[in-house]
Design a protein around this motif. Structure first.
Motif, short mmCIF file in Angstrom:
data_model
loop_
_atom_site.label_atom_id
_atom_site.label_comp_id
_atom_site.label_asym_id
_atom_site.label_seq_id
_atom_site.Cartn_x
_atom_site.Cartn_y
_atom_site.Cartn_z
N LYS A 116 41.51 24.71 35.17
CA LYS A 116 42.53 25.38 35.98
C LYS A 116 42.27 25.04 37.43
CE LYS A 116 42.62 29.94 36.52
NZ LYS A 116 42.86 31.38 36.24
N ARG A 119 44.22 27.51 43.01
CA ARG A 119 45.54 28.07 43.30
C ARG A 119 46.52 27.99 42.14
NH1 ARG A 119 46.14 28.82 48.92
NH2 ARG A 119 44.49 27.81 50.16
N GLU A 121 47.68 28.94 38.10
CA GLU A 121 47.57 30.15 37.28
C GLU A 121 47.20 29.88 35.83
OE1 GLU A 121 51.10 32.46 37.54
OE2 GLU A 121 50.95 32.80 39.71
N HIS A 122 47.40 28.65 35.38
CA HIS A 122 47.20 28.39 33.96
C HIS A 122 46.22 27.25 33.73
CE1 HIS A 122 50.58 31.07 33.16
NE2 HIS A 122 51.32 30.36 34.03
#
Length: 212
Positions: A116, A119, A121-122
């Motif tokens: 990941k 900055r 998210e996934h």
């Protein structure tokens, strides 16, 4: 006259012997009570599986301008002691700029890994190599999940490891960058009550462990 000198020399010799034995005795006490237990503790810690919250700091040498950090099963700076993790599962390579505290970070993988980026998210499947700059992870960690397999684009069991950077002042008063690795979530945990050959452990909750 000569007798007095001989007696004085003998007294000095005896005093020196007593002082020597006293220093040796004090040294033995200090080693036995303080130094030896530290060595034993460090040696025993090598066989303890990682836990959530474990942190490892790294500062790159200014002369060589290069450092590496290895995550593995039984070897490396971060030895997980988990049998699902391969040796050199992740290899972090740090290359310092010649005249500044800017670094290029290259991450190599030798086992199933998710990544990941800062900055983001996934998580996504990690390529064989990922590269980013040190300023990207100031306050925004790069995160990794490692395991022994990926099933349908997901990991059932995994260990999370994050990497961040920050500045500090060294003893010379110079501002340097420090990198910190931190062990995050371990899903579902590491069963420390079931040890396998080679002093490694598997994923799983310990019997009687509380649910998160």
């Amino acid at each position: 006259m000569f007798l007095s000198i001989a007696i004085l020399d003998s007294f000095v010799l005896v005093l020196s012997g007593v002082l020597t034995f006293s220093i040796l005795g004090l040294g033995f006490v200090v080693y036995n009570q303080f130094i030896h237990p530290i060595f034993l503790r460090k040696e025993s810690d090598r066989f303890i599986p990682v836990q959530t919250g474990d942190k490892y700091d790294l500062v790159v040498d200014e002369l060589s301008r290069f450092a590496s950090f290895h995550v593995g099963c039984k070897t490396g700076q971060l030895a997980t002691r988990c049998n699902a993790i391969t040796e050199d599962h992740l290899i972090f390579q740090f290359k310092k700029s010649r005249d500044s505290e800017d670094y290029t970070i290259t991450v190599l993988k030798n086992g199933p890994s998710f990544y990941k980026p800062p900055r983001m998210e996934h998580y996504g499947k990690m390529e064989s190599k990922e590269t980013f700059d040190s300023y990207e992870i100031i306050g925004h960690p790069a995160e990794f999940r490692i395991s022994d397999k990926i099933t349908k684009d997901r990991m059932v069991n995994f260990i999370e490891i994050s990497l961040t950077s920050s500045f500090y002042f060294n003893r010379s008063g110079k501002e340097r960058m420090k990198f910190t690795f931190e062990v995050g979530k371990i899903q579902p945990g590491i069963n420390r009550k079931l040890r396998f050959r080679g002093d490694v452990y598997g994923f799983g909750k310990e019997e009687g462990a509380e649910e998160d």
